[in-house]
Design a protein around this motif. Structure first.
Motif, PDB file in Angstrom:
ATOM      1  N   PRO A  45       1.164  -1.068   0.034  1.00 37.14           N
ATOM      2  CA  PRO A  45      -0.457  -0.302   0.102  1.00 37.14           C
ATOM      3  C   PRO A  45       0.636   1.523   0.131  1.00 37.14           C
ATOM      4  O   PRO A  45       0.930   2.664  -0.186  1.00 37.14           O
ATOM      5  CB  PRO A  45      -0.552   0.145   1.590  1.00 37.14           C
ATOM      6  CG  PRO A  45      -0.864  -2.025   1.639  1.00 37.14           C
ATOM      7  CD  PRO A  45       0.457  -1.942   0.942  1.00 37.14           C
ATOM      8  N   CYS A  46       1.951   1.367   0.385  1.00 27.44           N
ATOM      9  CA  CYS A  46       2.562   2.373   0.392  1.00 27.44           C
ATOM     10  C   CYS A  46       3.153   3.440  -1.077  1.00 27.44           C
ATOM     11  O   CYS A  46       3.171   2.518  -1.769  1.00 27.44           O
ATOM     12  CB  CYS A  46       3.781   2.618   1.090  1.00 27.44           C
ATOM     13  SG  CYS A  46       5.283   3.757   0.738  1.00 27.44           S
ATOM     14  N   PRO A  47       2.650   3.986  -1.090  1.00 29.75           N
ATOM     15  CA  PRO A  47       2.201   5.176  -2.130  1.00 29.75           C
ATOM     16  C   PRO A  47       4.204   5.587  -3.098  1.00 29.75           C
ATOM     17  O   PRO A  47       4.486   5.824  -3.846  1.00 29.75           O
ATOM     18  CB  PRO A  47       1.587   5.956  -2.222  1.00 29.75           C
ATOM     19  CG  PRO A  47       1.611   6.225  -1.218  1.00 29.75           C
ATOM     20  CD  PRO A  47       2.094   4.990   0.271  1.00 29.75           C
ATOM     21  N   ALA A  48       5.002   5.893  -1.743  1.00 33.97           N
ATOM     22  CA  ALA A  48       6.273   5.647  -2.544  1.00 33.97           C
ATOM     23  C   ALA A  48       6.995   4.662  -2.124  1.00 33.97           C
ATOM     24  O   ALA A  48       7.804   4.542  -2.550  1.00 33.97           O
ATOM     25  CB  ALA A  48       6.643   6.813  -1.283  1.00 33.97           C
ATOM     26  N   VAL A  68       2.131  14.647   6.841  1.00 38.00           N
ATOM     27  CA  VAL A  68       1.384  13.304   7.062  1.00 38.00           C
ATOM     28  C   VAL A  68       1.283  12.823   5.956  1.00 38.00           C
ATOM     29  O   VAL A  68       0.582  13.168   4.931  1.00 38.00           O
ATOM     30  CB  VAL A  68       0.059  13.302   7.882  1.00 38.00           C
ATOM     31  CG1 VAL A  68       0.390  14.641   9.263  1.00 38.00           C
ATOM     32  CG2 VAL A  68      -0.955  14.589   7.260  1.00 38.00           C
ATOM     33  N   CYS A  69       0.977  11.113   6.340  1.00 41.00           N
ATOM     34  CA  CYS A  69      -0.158   9.801   4.612  1.00 41.00           C
ATOM     35  C   CYS A  69      -0.943   9.791   5.809  1.00 41.00           C
ATOM     36  O   CYS A  69      -1.855   9.438   5.341  1.00 41.00           O
ATOM     37  CB  CYS A  69       1.525   9.312   4.479  1.00 41.00           C
ATOM     38  SG  CYS A  69       1.768   8.196   3.621  1.00 41.00           S
ATOM     39  N   GLY A  70      -0.436   8.107   6.518  1.00 38.10           N
ATOM     40  CA  GLY A  70      -1.242   7.444   7.294  1.00 38.10           C
ATOM     41  C   GLY A  70      -1.665   6.327   6.714  1.00 38.10           C
ATOM     42  O   GLY A  70      -2.589   5.003   6.967  1.00 38.10           O
ATOM     43  N   VAL A  71      -1.061   6.539   5.293  1.00 42.02           N
ATOM     44  CA  VAL A  71      -1.812   5.042   4.776  1.00 42.02           C
ATOM     45  C   VAL A  71      -0.353   3.446   5.378  1.00 42.02           C
ATOM     46  O   VAL A  71      -1.350   2.714   5.415  1.00 42.02           O
ATOM     47  CB  VAL A  71      -0.974   5.101   2.951  1.00 42.02           C
ATOM     48  CG1 VAL A  71      -0.921   4.230   2.438  1.00 42.02           C
ATOM     49  CG2 VAL A  71      -1.469   5.793   2.146  1.00 42.02           C
ATOM     50  N   CYS A  72       0.260   3.392   5.363  1.00 45.41           N
ATOM     51  CA  CYS A  72       0.935   3.089   6.911  1.00 45.41           C
ATOM     52  C   CYS A  72       0.503   2.604   7.837  1.00 45.41           C
ATOM     53  O   CYS A  72       0.387   1.438   8.601  1.00 45.41           O
ATOM     54  CB  CYS A  72       2.596   3.003   6.227  1.00 45.41           C
ATOM     55  SG  CYS A  72       3.145   3.928   7.094  1.00 45.41           S
ATOM     56  N   VAL A  73      -0.358   3.503   8.599  1.00 41.72           N
ATOM     57  CA  VAL A  73      -0.341   3.653  10.005  1.00 41.72           C
ATOM     58  C   VAL A  73      -2.100   2.850   9.456  1.00 41.72           C
ATOM     59  O   VAL A  73      -2.386   2.025  10.120  1.00 41.72           O
ATOM     60  CB  VAL A  73      -1.561   4.855  10.312  1.00 41.72           C
ATOM     61  CG1 VAL A  73      -1.831   4.948  11.165  1.00 41.72           C
ATOM     62  CG2 VAL A  73       0.680   5.194  10.604  1.00 41.72           C
ATOM     63  N   ALA A  87      12.460   8.311  -0.297  1.00 42.99           N
ATOM     64  CA  ALA A  87      11.460   8.321  -0.939  1.00 42.99           C
ATOM     65  C   ALA A  87       9.918   8.611  -0.482  1.00 42.99           C
ATOM     66  O   ALA A  87       9.190   9.155  -0.275  1.00 42.99           O
ATOM     67  CB  ALA A  87      10.910   7.043  -1.650  1.00 42.99           C
ATOM     68  N   CYS A  88       9.838   8.779   1.273  1.00 40.82           N
ATOM     69  CA  CYS A  88       8.637   8.746   1.783  1.00 40.82           C
ATOM     70  C   CYS A  88       8.989  10.409   2.656  1.00 40.82           C
ATOM     71  O   CYS A  88       7.707  10.798   1.941  1.00 40.82           O
ATOM     72  CB  CYS A  88       9.245   8.386   3.239  1.00 40.82           C
ATOM     73  SG  CYS A  88       7.913   8.081   4.830  1.00 40.82           S
ATOM     74  N   TYR A  89       9.578  11.442   2.768  1.00 42.71           N
ATOM     75  CA  TYR A  89       9.469  12.452   2.624  1.00 42.71           C
ATOM     76  C   TYR A  89       9.390  13.051   0.952  1.00 42.71           C
ATOM     77  O   TYR A  89       8.345  14.045   1.058  1.00 42.71           O
ATOM     78  CB  TYR A  89      11.400  12.980   2.743  1.00 42.71           C
ATOM     79  CG  TYR A  89      11.049  14.623   3.361  1.00 42.71           C
ATOM     80  CD1 TYR A  89      10.608  14.310   4.130  1.00 42.71           C
ATOM     81  CD2 TYR A  89      11.656  15.291   2.553  1.00 42.71           C
ATOM     82  CE1 TYR A  89      10.888  16.161   4.409  1.00 42.71           C
ATOM     83  CE2 TYR A  89      11.900  16.903   2.937  1.00 42.71           C
ATOM     84  CZ  TYR A  89      11.367  17.368   3.913  1.00 42.71           C
ATOM     85  OH  TYR A  89      11.559  18.371   4.228  1.00 42.71           O
TER      86      TYR A  89
HETATM   87  S1  SF4 Z   1       4.290   7.594   5.378  1.00 47.71           S
HETATM   88 FE1  SF4 Z   1       4.326   5.520   5.685  1.00 47.71          FE
HETATM   89  S2  SF4 Z   1       2.481   4.883   3.790  1.00 47.71           S
HETATM   90 FE2  SF4 Z   1       2.841   6.784   3.342  1.00 47.71          FE
HETATM   91  S3  SF4 Z   1       4.811   7.182   2.678  1.00 47.71           S
HETATM   92 FE3  SF4 Z   1       6.098   7.591   4.023  1.00 47.71          FE
HETATM   93  S4  SF4 Z   1       6.281   5.271   4.180  1.00 47.71           S
HETATM   94 FE4  SF4 Z   1       4.974   5.197   2.815  1.00 47.71          FE
END
Ligand code: SF4
Ligand code: SF4
Length: 226
Positions: free
Chosen positions: A177-180, A212-217, A194-196
């Motif tokens: 699921p991680c978009p990065a 903030v992202c929340g996808v991995c959470v 990549a995350c940043y």
């Molecule tokens: S916050 Fe988590 S899901 Fe979002 S880009 Fe970073 S590692 Fe991937």
């Protein structure tokens, strides 16, 4: 029961009455040199109290492949809650005749390295609340990564908890699921850049006002639910 253990139990009850979902005490003597604090100040504190607050499930449910405005608001509300809980706990410790320093739940003081005064996840892991997962988040056996953390440093005599020996095991639920595509098989290979960059993209797009992202959470609800 020893005085340290008794003190720890009292503070645990105090934090539960405040509404904290997780509580643990870390021996921070080995890591305090890494804190972004005046060395003289940091050396006063042997213990780090780690408190966690669970996220609200329907807010998480709304997230698909990017953060939502509801999640961003919730993220900030949890930080307010945790900052207030840390303030009240610190004030309580001070009334008992000891020193306590509440560390902001979410305040970046080194933008280049994207670091706060200390790493709440590292203190939480030492306090036995969970382990550092493949996603680089702290993962609790019960709550997964669906909580936020705050730390109170103190010189109060407290019995320290032991770090957990668990890890992600066979779980890979957050990798896809991680978009990065920042999350890898080994946590050491986590792609911070990549995350940043993805968090910057979300911020620039105007969806959220912070990183903030929340996808991995969302992908990590706890072992009983994966
Ligand atoms: S916050 Fe988590 S899901 Fe979002 S880009 Fe970073 S590692 Fe991937
Ligand atoms: S989703 Fe699974 S692999 Fe990812 S951090 Fe959580 S437990 Fe570890």
């Amino acid at each position: 029961m020893s005085r340290e253990k008794e003190n720890s139990e009292k503070l645990k009850r105090f934090s539960q009455d405040l509404g904290a979902s997780l509580f643990g005490i870390a021996d921070v003597t080995r890591i305090r040199k890494e804190f972004y604090l005046d060395k003289g100040l940091a050396s006063k504190f042997d213990r780090g109290i780690s408190m966690g607050k669970r996220l609200i499930v329907p807010v998480i449910d709304e997230i698909k492949d990017r953060p939502t405005q509801l999640y961003f608001h919730h993220y900030r509300q949890l930080n307010f809650f945790l900052d207030r809980a840390a303030l009240l706990l610190s004030s309580h410790i001070q009334e008992l005749g000891h020193q306590a320093l509440p560390i902001p739940a979410s305040q970046v003081i080194d933008w280049e390295k994207h670091r706060g005064h200390l790493c709440h996840r590292t203190v939480g892991a030492l306090a036995g609340l969970g382990w550092r997962g493949r996603s680089n988040l702290l993962v609790s056996p019960e709550l997964g990564a669906r909580f936020r953390l705050v730390t109170v440093l103190t010189d109060m005599p407290l019995a320290a908890d032991m770090p957990l020996e668990d890890d992600c095991g066979k779980c890979r639920a957050c990798l896809k699921p991680c978009p990065a595509q920042a999350i890898k098989e080994q946590r050491e290979d986590f792609d911070y850049r990549a995350c940043y960059d993805k968090l910057q993209e979300f911020k620039r797009s105007g969806i959220v006002g912070q990183h903030v992202c929340g996808v991995c959470v969302k992908a990590c609800p706890g072992f009983s639910k994966i």
